[in-house]
Design a protein around this motif. Structure first.
Motif, PDB file in Angstrom:
ATOM      1  N   TYR A 139      82.939  69.509  47.756  1.00  0.00           N
ATOM      2  CA  TYR A 139      82.166  69.221  46.547  1.00  0.00           C
ATOM      3  C   TYR A 139      81.446  67.879  46.664  1.00  0.00           C
ATOM      4  CZ  TYR A 139      80.651  68.185  41.903  1.00  0.00           C
ATOM      5  OH  TYR A 139      79.856  67.850  40.854  1.00  0.00           O
ATOM      6  N   GLN A 140      82.163  66.879  47.126  1.00  0.00           N
ATOM      7  CA  GLN A 140      81.538  65.558  47.226  1.00  0.00           C
ATOM      8  C   GLN A 140      80.461  65.525  48.313  1.00  0.00           C
ATOM      9  OE1 GLN A 140      83.797  61.963  46.330  1.00  0.00           O
ATOM     10  NE2 GLN A 140      85.692  63.158  46.387  1.00  0.00           N
ATOM     11  N   VAL A 141      80.661  66.274  49.395  1.00  0.00           N
ATOM     12  CA  VAL A 141      79.617  66.350  50.418  1.00  0.00           C
ATOM     13  C   VAL A 141      78.348  66.960  49.834  1.00  0.00           C
ATOM     14  CG1 VAL A 141      78.929  67.498  52.564  1.00  0.00           C
ATOM     15  CG2 VAL A 141      81.176  66.412  52.403  1.00  0.00           C
ATOM     16  N   GLY A 142      78.508  68.037  49.060  1.00  0.00           N
ATOM     17  CA  GLY A 142      77.358  68.742  48.519  1.00  0.00           C
ATOM     18  C   GLY A 142      76.700  68.092  47.330  1.00  0.00           C
TER      19      GLY A 142
ATOM     20  N   GLY B 100      88.001  74.632  39.660  1.00  0.00           N
ATOM     21  CA  GLY B 100      87.091  73.839  40.466  1.00  0.00           C
ATOM     22  C   GLY B 100      85.722  73.659  39.863  1.00  0.00           C
ATOM     23  N   PHE B 101      84.857  73.046  40.641  1.00  0.00           N
ATOM     24  CA  PHE B 101      83.471  72.850  40.261  1.00  0.00           C
ATOM     25  C   PHE B 101      82.652  74.040  40.718  1.00  0.00           C
ATOM     26  CE2 PHE B 101      83.299  68.259  39.357  1.00  0.00           C
ATOM     27  CZ  PHE B 101      84.559  67.908  39.759  1.00  0.00           C
ATOM     28  N   ALA B 102      81.387  74.039  40.317  1.00  0.00           N
ATOM     29  CA  ALA B 102      80.445  74.956  40.945  1.00  0.00           C
ATOM     30  C   ALA B 102      80.062  74.323  42.278  1.00  0.00           C
ATOM     31  CB  ALA B 102      79.202  75.122  40.082  1.00  0.00           C
ATOM     32  N   VAL B 103      80.607  74.837  43.365  1.00  0.00           N
ATOM     33  CA  VAL B 103      80.410  74.230  44.673  1.00  0.00           C
ATOM     34  C   VAL B 103      79.080  74.684  45.249  1.00  0.00           C
ATOM     35  CG1 VAL B 103      81.373  73.975  46.989  1.00  0.00           C
ATOM     36  CG2 VAL B 103      82.892  74.197  45.035  1.00  0.00           C
ATOM     37  N   VAL B 104      78.288  73.751  45.734  1.00  0.00           N
ATOM     38  CA  VAL B 104      76.957  74.096  46.221  1.00  0.00           C
ATOM     39  C   VAL B 104      76.991  74.772  47.577  1.00  0.00           C
ATOM     40  CG1 VAL B 104      75.839  72.259  44.949  1.00  0.00           C
ATOM     41  CG2 VAL B 104      76.656  71.810  47.231  1.00  0.00           C
ATOM     42  N   SER B 105      78.075  74.593  48.337  1.00  0.00           N
ATOM     43  CA  SER B 105      78.129  75.214  49.653  1.00  0.00           C
ATOM     44  C   SER B 105      78.476  76.685  49.520  1.00  0.00           C
ATOM     45  CB  SER B 105      79.180  74.515  50.527  1.00  0.00           C
ATOM     46  OG  SER B 105      80.420  74.504  49.900  1.00  0.00           O
TER      47      SER B 105
ATOM     48  N   GLU C 167      78.119  62.263  61.737  1.00  0.00           N
ATOM     49  CA  GLU C 167      78.291  60.817  61.636  1.00  0.00           C
ATOM     50  C   GLU C 167      78.241  60.364  60.177  1.00  0.00           C
ATOM     51  OE1 GLU C 167      79.131  58.323  63.801  1.00  0.00           O
ATOM     52  OE2 GLU C 167      79.651  60.092  64.982  1.00  0.00           O
ATOM     53  N   ALA C 168      77.344  60.954  59.394  1.00  0.00           N
ATOM     54  CA  ALA C 168      77.268  60.624  57.964  1.00  0.00           C
ATOM     55  C   ALA C 168      78.551  61.041  57.249  1.00  0.00           C
ATOM     56  CB  ALA C 168      76.054  61.311  57.336  1.00  0.00           C
ATOM     57  N   LEU C 169      79.094  62.197  57.608  1.00  0.00           N
ATOM     58  CA  LEU C 169      80.342  62.657  57.001  1.00  0.00           C
ATOM     59  C   LEU C 169      81.513  61.779  57.417  1.00  0.00           C
ATOM     60  CD1 LEU C 169      80.019  66.550  57.283  1.00  0.00           C
ATOM     61  CD2 LEU C 169      79.355  65.037  55.415  1.00  0.00           C
ATOM     62  N   HIS C 170      81.500  61.307  58.666  1.00  0.00           N
ATOM     63  CA  HIS C 170      82.534  60.364  59.098  1.00  0.00           C
ATOM     64  C   HIS C 170      82.470  59.085  58.255  1.00  0.00           C
ATOM     65  CE1 HIS C 170      83.767  62.924  62.213  1.00  0.00           C
ATOM     66  NE2 HIS C 170      83.078  62.432  63.249  1.00  0.00           N
ATOM     67  N   GLY C 171      81.254  58.664  57.902  1.00  0.00           N
ATOM     68  CA  GLY C 171      81.107  57.476  57.065  1.00  0.00           C
ATOM     69  C   GLY C 171      81.729  57.674  55.698  1.00  0.00           C
TER      70      GLY C 171
ATOM     71  N   LYS D 225      76.052  71.914  54.609  1.00  0.00           N
ATOM     72  CA  LYS D 225      76.843  71.958  53.379  1.00  0.00           C
ATOM     73  C   LYS D 225      77.509  73.320  53.181  1.00  0.00           C
ATOM     74  CE  LYS D 225      73.587  70.493  50.560  1.00  0.00           C
ATOM     75  NZ  LYS D 225      72.928  69.997  49.321  1.00  0.00           N
ATOM     76  N   ALA D 226      76.937  74.350  53.812  1.00  0.00           N
ATOM     77  CA  ALA D 226      77.542  75.675  53.732  1.00  0.00           C
ATOM     78  C   ALA D 226      78.752  75.804  54.642  1.00  0.00           C
ATOM     79  CB  ALA D 226      76.509  76.747  54.094  1.00  0.00           C
ATOM     80  N   ASP D 227      78.726  75.091  55.767  1.00  0.00           N
ATOM     81  CA  ASP D 227      79.822  75.189  56.737  1.00  0.00           C
ATOM     82  C   ASP D 227      79.734  73.979  57.659  1.00  0.00           C
ATOM     83  OD1 ASP D 227      81.574  75.804  58.868  1.00  0.00           O
ATOM     84  OD2 ASP D 227      81.300  77.944  58.526  1.00  0.00           O
ATOM     85  N   ILE D 228      80.767  73.160  57.673  1.00  0.00           N
ATOM     86  CA  ILE D 228      80.744  71.917  58.442  1.00  0.00           C
ATOM     87  C   ILE D 228      80.512  72.174  59.933  1.00  0.00           C
ATOM     88  CG2 ILE D 228      83.236  71.822  58.865  1.00  0.00           C
ATOM     89  CD1 ILE D 228      83.080  68.792  58.311  1.00  0.00           C
TER      90      ILE D 228
END
Length: 421
Positions: A299-302, A18-23, A332-336, A320-323
């Protein structure tokens, strides 16, 4: 913001995918431990197990072929031989690990196992690469290969550059792909009776880019398919209205010269960077493909929806740490974001022999890990684990294996047991 400087510890673990996840993973780790603690001891044992350590093989004559890592060292792969009914079946997996899109980024990267085989070690095979039937019921006895990622360009580039000290940087991902697969063909892949190309994250993007080329290496009667896990990256706007992912991909496209792997029809009409996004180039893939992504990819959210530079007040840090910590406006932004993903996947939905597994859990890669791939606490859609859905799709030609979860916070109880991997 550079995305290619993530460090990975030199452990024999598939978590290098994986990536280095910011969350932060701590809250989900607690949930995971509680879920495991509540399981019967027999289930815990089945979910755990001891993955097999598979040694590294360096590509023969790599320098003569120009198929080298960023620092000029030979690339490597790990091969575990199949047995029994899987003796002539193959999985070729492409490792992930972000990208380097600037000279500085790639110079740093070449001092790690993401840019040099000098730092590569033996690794554990688990998840889709496991040889244990309880953890990998359909593919456990196949020949399994993990191709290490050391070019920083999703196995797509063919160029050279210079690092900060004036020494060469080699952007040879395309040559690595071609040379390693050629070597594998000589080790039995050429006589495969069925084959699957897979990858997660940047490796999932690479699996899509090379899908049709992989298919073309076999006779038409040989079933050949592709699986991309968490590799469907969107050209989405962040909180400030910028497109960070487009900026990163533009750097990769220009620095590493990835045009050779992009659809000619696309680059004839659009900027090559746009053609590097899956939403564009999957239109040209003819090989049956399975796409596994989260509608709320952590990852994409963060790093795309709410990267640090777009959130100077750090109002998104907790989300970003926990939805579950997100405000209604953030949801709403995440739904978008999810809506953009689902719309971009309409092409895949229309393809009869393609498969989809789009969950609404807050995660990234899932196929490389035994707990999320197939275990008593794996996430499920349509009452199937990812392993079961992929197997049904592979055997049945994709019919009925197009699962898209409902919007968060719809209740999918299997999400709660998923660690952000």
């Amino acid at each position: 913001m550079a995305m290619g400087t993530a460090r990975r510890t030199p452990l024999v673990s598939r978590r290098r995918q994986g990536f280095a996840v910011v969350s932060a993973a701590a809250p989900r780790l607690i949930v995971m431990l509680l879920a495991v603690a509540a399981m019967p001891s027999s289930s815990v044992a089945a979910a755990a197990g001891s993955p097999e350590v598979v040694e590294l093989t360096l590509l023969a004559n790599a320098r003569e072929k120009g198929a080298v890592c960023l620092d000029g060292s030979p690339p490597g792969y790990h091969l575990q031989r199949g047995f029994g009914s899987g003796e002539h079946s193959w999985i070729v997996n492409l490792e992930g690990g972000a990208w380097c899109n600037t000279t500085e980024d790639c110079s740093d990267r070449k001092m790690t196992d993401l840019g040099s085989s000098k730092f590569m070690k033996a690794i554990e095979f688990e998840g889709i690469l496991s040889n244990k039937r309880s953890q990998n019921p359909y593919f456990y006895n196949w020949n399994k290969v993990d191709i290490r990622y050391c070019d920083g360009g999703s196995f797509a580039g063919d160029a050279e550059g210079k690092d900060r000290n004036g020494t060469k940087l080699f952007f040879r991902g395309l040559r690595i792909w071609e040379a390693v697969v050629d070597e594998l063909m000589g080790k039995g892949l050429a006589t495969a009776k069925q084959a699957l190309l897979s990858g997660c994250s940047a490796g999932g993007l690479a699996a899509l880019l090379h899908c049709d080329d992989f298919r073309a290496r076999f006779a038409l009667e040989v079933p050949v398919k592709c699986l991309s896990d968490a590799g469907f990256f969107l050209d989405a706007k962040d909180l400030s209205g910028e497109r960070l992912m487009r900026s990163i991909f533009s750097g990769v496209v220009q620095l590493q010269n990835v045009r050779k792997v992009l659809p000619k029809d696309c680059i004839a009409e659009k900027d090559p960077t746009e053609c590097f996004f899956p939403a564009e180039f999957i239109k040209n893939i003819s090989t049956p493909t399975f796409i596994r992504n989260s509608g709320y990819d952590s990852y994409q959210v963060g790093n795309i929806v709410a990267p640090g530079g777009s959130d100077p007040g750090q109002s998104w840090a907790s989300c970003k740490a926990d939805i579950r910590n997100c405000t209604s406006a953030q949801i709403e932004a995440l739904h978008g974001f999810r809506k953009e993903l689902v719309e971009a996947l309409e092409v895949a939905q229309r393809k009869r022999d393609w498969g989809l597994f789009i969950d609404s859990c807050f995660n990234h890669c899932q196929t490389p890990f035994r707990i999320s791939w197939h275990s008593p606490i794996s996430l499920r859609l349509g009452n199937k684990t990812i392993a079961e859905a992929v197997a049904d799709w592979y055997i049945g030609g994709g019919h009925g294996v197009k699962e898209i979860d409902c919007e968060y916070p719809c209740i999918n109880p299997t999400c709660s047991s998923q660690l952000d991997l």
